[in-house]
Design a protein around this motif. Structure first.
Motif: not given
Ligand code: 4NP
Length: 156
Positions: A36-51, A87-93, A122-125
């Protein structure tokens, strides 16, 4: 069920792209009942938005479905519940390790650590670089290795 969570900063560019791409590969491998697969963000700014529109465009160009993916913020329960936290980068880690109990730290890896010979880890943003093509290529290649890694470790 093996549970995989992709994490980035905003959960609108990189981690939803990885979620959609990995979901596609897992389905192709006939393993959707096992992983099973999911994703999440460290920040809250875009909660509920599509990609982000750049992520949606590149996924559409590659015939990868992203229906139903909306941004959410990571919680400390996620660190207990998921088996692989990618994680995508070291800051996320760094953020994830602050949130997780020590015993869960070994579940946290950077996606590009799984890509043999990668000269970047690190995956560039693309939220800042605008280069969604490069990010797609990195994510697509490393998700291939992630699937093999999980299949081997979990004997799937
Ligand atoms: P992501 O990109 O972490 O790949 O989803 C970002 C999206 C939004 C922001 C930062 C990064 N932001 O600051 O709003």
């Amino acid at each position: 069920m093996v549970k995989v969570l992709f994490v980035c900063l905003g959960n609108i560019c990189r981690s939803p792209m990885a979620e959609a791409v990995f979901r596609h590969k897992v389905k192709e491998a006939g393993l959707e009942d096992k992983i099973s697969i999911d994703s999440a963000g460290i920040g809250h700014w875009h909660v509920g938005k599509p990609p982000h529109e750049g992520t949606r465009r590149i996924l559409t160009e590659n015939n990868i479905d992203y229906a139903g993916i909306t941004a959410r913020q990571i919680s400390s329960e996620d660190l207990e519940e998921f088996d692989y936290i990618i994680a995508m980068d070291e800051e996320n880690v760094r953020h994830l390790k602050k949130l997780a109990l020590e015993e869960h730290h070994s579940k946290i890896v950077r996606l590009l650590e799984l890509l043999p010979g990668s000269d970047i880890l690190n995956v560039p943003d693309p939220y800042y670089t605008g280069n969604f093509e490069h990010v797609y290529e990195l994510i697509n290649n490393s998700c291939e290795h992630l699937l093999r890694h999980i299949q081997q470790r979990e004997q799937l």
